[in-house]
Design a protein around this motif. Sequence first.
Motif, PDB file in Angstrom:
ATOM      1  N   GLY A 154       0.822  -1.204   0.000  1.00  0.00           N
ATOM      2  CA  GLY A 154       0.000   0.000   0.000  1.00  0.00           C
ATOM      3  C   GLY A 154       0.863   1.264   0.000  1.00  0.00           C
ATOM      4  O   GLY A 154       0.674   2.172  -0.811  1.00  0.00           O
ATOM      5  N   THR A 155       1.833   1.281   0.904  1.00  0.00           N
ATOM      6  CA  THR A 155       2.650   2.487   1.062  1.00  0.00           C
ATOM      7  C   THR A 155       3.462   2.791  -0.187  1.00  0.00           C
ATOM      8  O   THR A 155       3.487   3.926  -0.657  1.00  0.00           O
ATOM      9  CB  THR A 155       3.613   2.316   2.253  1.00  0.00           C
ATOM     10  N   PHE A 156       4.140   1.766  -0.717  1.00  0.00           N
ATOM     11  CA  PHE A 156       5.079   2.044  -1.799  1.00  0.00           C
ATOM     12  C   PHE A 156       4.423   2.011  -3.167  1.00  0.00           C
ATOM     13  O   PHE A 156       5.074   2.242  -4.176  1.00  0.00           O
ATOM     14  CB  PHE A 156       6.266   1.078  -1.723  1.00  0.00           C
ATOM     15  N   SER A 157       3.110   1.721  -3.217  1.00  0.00           N
ATOM     16  CA  SER A 157       2.382   1.887  -4.475  1.00  0.00           C
ATOM     17  C   SER A 157       1.564   3.165  -4.443  1.00  0.00           C
ATOM     18  O   SER A 157       0.907   3.492  -5.422  1.00  0.00           O
ATOM     19  CB  SER A 157       1.446   0.702  -4.722  1.00  0.00           C
ATOM     20  N   ARG A 158       1.578   3.852  -3.291  1.00  0.00           N
ATOM     21  CA  ARG A 158       0.757   5.051  -3.113  1.00  0.00           C
ATOM     22  C   ARG A 158      -0.680   4.759  -3.525  1.00  0.00           C
ATOM     23  O   ARG A 158      -1.291   5.495  -4.279  1.00  0.00           O
ATOM     24  CB  ARG A 158       1.275   6.259  -3.920  1.00  0.00           C
ATOM     25  N   HIS A 159      -1.208   3.675  -3.071  1.00  0.00           N
ATOM     26  CA  HIS A 159      -2.524   3.256  -3.550  1.00  0.00           C
ATOM     27  C   HIS A 159      -3.235   2.541  -2.415  1.00  0.00           C
ATOM     28  O   HIS A 159      -2.615   1.789  -1.656  1.00  0.00           O
ATOM     29  CB  HIS A 159      -2.345   2.299  -4.745  1.00  0.00           C
ATOM     30  N   VAL A 216      -5.074  -0.214  -0.444  1.00  0.00           N
ATOM     31  CA  VAL A 216      -4.995  -1.667  -0.609  1.00  0.00           C
ATOM     32  C   VAL A 216      -6.334  -2.172  -1.113  1.00  0.00           C
ATOM     33  O   VAL A 216      -7.374  -1.962  -0.488  1.00  0.00           O
ATOM     34  CB  VAL A 216      -4.622  -2.354   0.721  1.00  0.00           C
ATOM     35  N   GLN A 217      -6.263  -2.800  -2.270  1.00  0.00           N
ATOM     36  CA  GLN A 217      -7.502  -3.252  -2.889  1.00  0.00           C
ATOM     37  C   GLN A 217      -8.136  -4.354  -2.056  1.00  0.00           C
ATOM     38  O   GLN A 217      -7.446  -5.195  -1.489  1.00  0.00           O
ATOM     39  CB  GLN A 217      -7.169  -3.772  -4.286  1.00  0.00           C
ATOM     40  N   GLY A 218      -9.473  -4.332  -1.973  1.00  0.00           N
ATOM     41  CA  GLY A 218     -10.185  -5.383  -1.243  1.00  0.00           C
ATOM     42  C   GLY A 218      -9.785  -5.444   0.210  1.00  0.00           C
ATOM     43  O   GLY A 218      -9.582  -6.532   0.756  1.00  0.00           O
ATOM     44  N   TYR A 219      -9.702  -4.269   0.850  1.00  0.00           N
ATOM     45  CA  TYR A 219      -9.237  -4.195   2.242  1.00  0.00           C
ATOM     46  C   TYR A 219      -9.923  -5.240   3.124  1.00  0.00           C
ATOM     47  O   TYR A 219      -9.273  -5.996   3.843  1.00  0.00           O
ATOM     48  CB  TYR A 219      -9.482  -2.785   2.779  1.00  0.00           C
ATOM     49  N   LYS A 220     -11.264  -5.275   3.045  1.00  0.00           N
ATOM     50  CA  LYS A 220     -11.994  -6.176   3.943  1.00  0.00           C
ATOM     51  C   LYS A 220     -11.662  -7.635   3.666  1.00  0.00           C
ATOM     52  O   LYS A 220     -11.573  -8.452   4.585  1.00  0.00           O
ATOM     53  CB  LYS A 220     -13.499  -5.965   3.797  1.00  0.00           C
ATOM     54  N   PHE A 221     -11.479  -7.949   2.392  1.00  0.00           N
ATOM     55  CA  PHE A 221     -11.164  -9.335   2.058  1.00  0.00           C
ATOM     56  C   PHE A 221      -9.772  -9.712   2.571  1.00  0.00           C
ATOM     57  O   PHE A 221      -9.560 -10.797   3.082  1.00  0.00           O
ATOM     58  CB  PHE A 221     -11.252  -9.560   0.544  1.00  0.00           C
ATOM     59  N   VAL A 222      -8.839  -8.777   2.409  1.00  0.00           N
ATOM     60  CA  VAL A 222      -7.486  -9.055   2.880  1.00  0.00           C
ATOM     61  C   VAL A 222      -7.502  -9.226   4.399  1.00  0.00           C
ATOM     62  O   VAL A 222      -6.888 -10.141   4.958  1.00  0.00           O
ATOM     63  CB  VAL A 222      -6.520  -7.928   2.463  1.00  0.00           C
ATOM     64  N   ALA A 223      -8.256  -8.346   5.079  1.00  0.00           N
ATOM     65  CA  ALA A 223      -8.297  -8.406   6.536  1.00  0.00           C
ATOM     66  C   ALA A 223      -8.936  -9.715   7.005  1.00  0.00           C
ATOM     67  O   ALA A 223      -8.370 -10.446   7.818  1.00  0.00           O
ATOM     68  CB  ALA A 223      -9.077  -7.211   7.081  1.00  0.00           C
ATOM     69  N   LEU A 224     -10.112 -10.015   6.458  1.00  0.00           N
ATOM     70  CA  LEU A 224     -10.840 -11.178   6.954  1.00  0.00           C
ATOM     71  C   LEU A 224     -10.225 -12.483   6.477  1.00  0.00           C
ATOM     72  O   LEU A 224     -10.382 -13.515   7.124  1.00  0.00           O
ATOM     73  CB  LEU A 224     -12.311 -11.092   6.545  1.00  0.00           C
ATOM     74  N   SER A 225      -9.491 -12.445   5.338  1.00  0.00           N
ATOM     75  CA  SER A 225      -8.862 -13.695   4.915  1.00  0.00           C
ATOM     76  C   SER A 225      -7.806 -14.131   5.929  1.00  0.00           C
ATOM     77  O   SER A 225      -7.582 -15.326   6.099  1.00  0.00           O
ATOM     78  CB  SER A 225      -8.257 -13.557   3.516  1.00  0.00           C
ATOM     79  N   SER A 226      -7.184 -13.170   6.624  1.00  0.00           N
ATOM     80  CA  SER A 226      -6.244 -13.558   7.685  1.00  0.00           C
ATOM     81  C   SER A 226      -6.960 -14.344   8.768  1.00  0.00           C
ATOM     82  O   SER A 226      -6.471 -15.379   9.235  1.00  0.00           O
ATOM     83  CB  SER A 226      -5.610 -12.322   8.326  1.00  0.00           C
ATOM     84  N   VAL A 227      -8.130 -13.837   9.164  1.00  0.00           N
ATOM     85  CA  VAL A 227      -8.877 -14.521  10.222  1.00  0.00           C
ATOM     86  C   VAL A 227      -9.359 -15.879   9.712  1.00  0.00           C
ATOM     87  O   VAL A 227      -9.319 -16.890  10.433  1.00  0.00           O
ATOM     88  CB  VAL A 227     -10.051 -13.645  10.687  1.00  0.00           C
ATOM     89  N   VAL A 251      -3.112 -12.651  -2.462  1.00  0.00           N
ATOM     90  CA  VAL A 251      -2.136 -12.407  -3.518  1.00  0.00           C
ATOM     91  C   VAL A 251      -2.765 -11.573  -4.631  1.00  0.00           C
ATOM     92  O   VAL A 251      -2.172 -10.602  -5.119  1.00  0.00           O
ATOM     93  CB  VAL A 251      -1.578 -13.743  -4.047  1.00  0.00           C
ATOM     94  N   LEU A 252      -3.995 -11.930  -5.009  1.00  0.00           N
ATOM     95  CA  LEU A 252      -4.663 -11.170  -6.068  1.00  0.00           C
ATOM     96  C   LEU A 252      -4.827  -9.710  -5.666  1.00  0.00           C
ATOM     97  O   LEU A 252      -4.613  -8.796  -6.464  1.00  0.00           O
ATOM     98  CB  LEU A 252      -6.028 -11.785  -6.371  1.00  0.00           C
ATOM     99  N   ASN A 253      -5.217  -9.486  -4.426  1.00  0.00           N
ATOM    100  CA  ASN A 253      -5.441  -8.101  -3.999  1.00  0.00           C
ATOM    101  C   ASN A 253      -4.142  -7.302  -3.916  1.00  0.00           C
ATOM    102  O   ASN A 253      -4.133  -6.103  -4.190  1.00  0.00           O
ATOM    103  CB  ASN A 253      -6.171  -8.071  -2.659  1.00  0.00           C
ATOM    104  N   TRP A 254      -3.042  -7.975  -3.563  1.00  0.00           N
ATOM    105  CA  TRP A 254      -1.767  -7.249  -3.541  1.00  0.00           C
ATOM    106  C   TRP A 254      -1.376  -6.826  -4.942  1.00  0.00           C
ATOM    107  O   TRP A 254      -0.944  -5.698  -5.171  1.00  0.00           O
ATOM    108  CB  TRP A 254      -0.660  -8.130  -2.937  1.00  0.00           C
ATOM    109  N   VAL A 255      -1.545  -7.770  -5.873  1.00  0.00           N
ATOM    110  CA  VAL A 255      -1.217  -7.425  -7.254  1.00  0.00           C
ATOM    111  C   VAL A 255      -2.132  -6.297  -7.727  1.00  0.00           C
ATOM    112  O   VAL A 255      -1.693  -5.330  -8.351  1.00  0.00           O
ATOM    113  CB  VAL A 255      -1.324  -8.669  -8.157  1.00  0.00           C
ATOM    114  N   GLY A 256      -3.417  -6.403  -7.380  1.00  0.00           N
ATOM    115  CA  GLY A 256      -4.378  -5.376  -7.771  1.00  0.00           C
ATOM    116  C   GLY A 256      -4.040  -4.020  -7.171  1.00  0.00           C
ATOM    117  O   GLY A 256      -4.298  -2.977  -7.775  1.00  0.00           O
TER     118      GLY A 256
END
Lengths: 228, 133, 567
Positions: free
Chosen positions: C280-285, C287-298, C340-345
């Motif tokens: 997020g920081t180094f793409s100045r963008h 994070v796509q699909g924030y909720k999905f990334v967060a909840l996928s950890s859980v 992985v998809l969301n990071w690429v996105g």
Amino acid sequence: MSEAVATAEQIHGHDDHPAHLQHHFVTSDQQFEASKMGMWLFLITEILLFSGMFVAYTVYRVWHPEVFQGVSSLLDWRLGGLNTIVLLASSFTVAMSIHFAQKNNQKGLVINLVITLLCACIFLVVKYFEYTGKFSHGIFPGIAYHPHGDYAVYDIPYAGQFFSIYYIMTGIHGFHVLVGIGVFIWITIRAIKGDFTSAYYTPVELTGLYWHLVDIIWIFLFPLLYLI
Amino acid sequence: MAHDSHSGHHIVSQRVLITVFASLVALTVLTVITAQFVDIGVLNLPLALSIAGLKAMLVVTFFMALKYDNPMNSLILGIGVICVTVFLVFTLFDTAFRGDMPNVDSQTISDTEGRNLNQEAREAREESAGAQH
Amino acid sequence: MSATQTVGTESGRSVSAPVNYLNHDKSIKGWLYTVDHKRIGLMYLATVSIAFLVAGLLALAVRTELFSQGRTIMDADTYNQFFSLHGIMMVFLFIIPSIPAALGNFVMPIQIGAKDVAFPRLNLASYYIFVIGGVLAVTGILVGQIDTGWTFYTPYSSRLGAPVLFLTSAVFIAGFSSILTGLNFIVTIHKMRAPGLTWNRLPLFVWSIYATSIVQVLATPVIGITMVLLFMEKALQIGIFDPALGGDPVLFQHFFWFYSHPAVYIMILPAFGIISDLIGTFSRHEVQGYKFVALSSVAIAFLGFLVWGHHMFVSGQSVVSSIIFSLLTYLIGIPTGVKVLNWVGTMYKGSISLQTPMLYALSFLILFTIGGLTGVMLGVLSVDVHLHDTYFVVAHFHYVMMGGTVIAALGGLHYWWPKMTGKMYNETNGRIAAVLIFIGFNVTFFTQFIMGSKGMPRRYYDYLPEFEIYHMISTIGSFLLAIGLFMAAGGLIASFWRGKKATSNPWKSLTLEWTHTTSPPDPHNFHHTPIVTRGPYDYHLAPEIFGEPGGDGAVVSAQPDTDPVQQ
């Protein structure tokens, strides 16, 4: 560090800041809720710790049901039942002590804590007689399991497993009782000194939760080991 | 400060506590009687465990006051119990069905698969299996 | 800890530098008795770095031995001990505490706008418990020979002598530390968040630490009781695990993997969090699909409890359970793929700057994807029967653990280094090291995929001639990797003397540790408790937040504090 901050706050005349409130919390309620949540999390780690032994028990019971049913009759249900009642009573008194702490009833709090402490000691005394009784018949955990005399008929395969599990489960449970006694002594002394009021009784509450869990573990151990 | 009843500080009344304690003692007596003096066969185990579960529920609900507490703490306990169940059930998937694979000695392998294997390979396998025994 | 001491140091120093957590009390006691989460984090960092160094040198020795056929530098028994110690130290003393206890301790409370963790004294206690566990482990190593591998499988382990008793106690005690840290963090994240910091505004690193903590609390007690039972098996011969005494060794594997499979998520989940923050920081963008990334950890945290049997496909467990575990294992691929998809996105149409932390994040993406996909391959029951206990498995988990966690930890360390120390490291050196590590890593471990698929079994002292070329390449790669790691470490350490002073927010990040604290932070983190009004990655708001080009968006500069009570 907390002392230093407390000093700073006294200098600035914040006398609405109670002594028990640590510097990184905003309100007493936040601190109480956080402690309680921490305790509940600790309790589930205890449940999972015991779960390993319950799983071992279940697996071996499923494999050798007749052995487990047979040798469990060696354990005296009267002593086990007595200890169950003793622990239930101590659970009750600890709940009562919290009740009295919430009502600022100092005397009720101390009396109930002392009764709890006594019950915990009675439990361990009974356990001591149970253990020594078993040892005298050669019923030891593990490879040392060699029942003799009247008990020689119980020298059968996998009976050793039952008693290994029995000793480890009750041993670890007994260790928790011992820790509980230590904590109750500390809590009782603080209660006598008048540290607890309806505004602050977190240690009593948390110790109570711990003690109820010790009780619950025994509620399951009793039928599994002594009765069936 | 006499009646401090803000959130998380519900006072469980003495009457409730006494009733719960009496029920716990009664259930203990019941479980001893049903297990020691009345033989109900295969139901012995489930009955004893049900009574223990009920007792634990009583302790959790009233003595530990989860009924009046922040629901988060109930959730924590629930997750813990689910985890224990998973541990137990998934282990039993193995231990209760251990050895469920059909017999895999050299004889059965050549019986079921022999048609597709050439003769030399089968003999080599049986030889090596024999060497292990 | 007395008030006089604190006051004394404060008056002695108020001349020049602004107060920060490093300079406000420089005495040894001020470190050893500290309850400050930042100092405890640094103490963890130092401790796990030592463990990483020792375990890494052991790995180099192992690789050197395997360079050529037959004996190269050590005999077979020493080799067995070296790879066992490498595994035990890396897993229990380095990787498990590395990100959560070191970086998590430092960063997480600041990211949620808290003054400290919920239970600071418990935090310090868990550090010392960890140290005791570490000392016991080292004692066990010195006392005698441990060559069980890190998995301690019975009956071999329960028949070894005293060293196993030390090691089981060490794991038990280190586990306690892990439990207490997890418990502390869960309560902290629930109860200590700053006003306005809703669950939807938590930085993804916090989410991943939260998921990690859940696993730590739920799984670790089971390794505790397993170690108790193993201890008893050795001490009293209770016959639970040893078949000679009527026990069942496969039951030990169930117990062990009920913890150790979730434990690999303890190791990898926090890495996911770091990578989300970095990308997020180094793409100045955003994070796509924030909720999905967060909840996928859980989701991974909970699914991780259902799949442990995939380590036991060839153990002799029932086929029913193998099939169930194999099917459930595939499910893990879903939340992981989501990430992985969301990071690429996130990188798509972002303005990417390839600074050192981002280089590590990109390495992670490539390496972890390889590691994750080969993991799915190994989860396939029929494939695993062939690949089990080969170098393919070794390569897979090194791609996940080293290519995933260690690379992410390095990225995070570089990213938060200016915040921790107040110094910038040398960027050129950092980039070269990152690239060298990436190349060295792949040379080392991709080769192992190939030789594993050709049938080279793991943990063997010697091998057939056709594998020699692979082992040679792999060993050369491991030395490249080591050079890269030493370069990275050297660059960071050199920054203490040669580094430029770091500004509050050198990366122009939007999370609280960058926008609301100085570098290094105040002893109490914030002068005023921050009030959060936006998400952690709202980079589309950057012009408003950072003002004119060149501003770093820091709300606090190094101004003297105004209201001590607010601290």
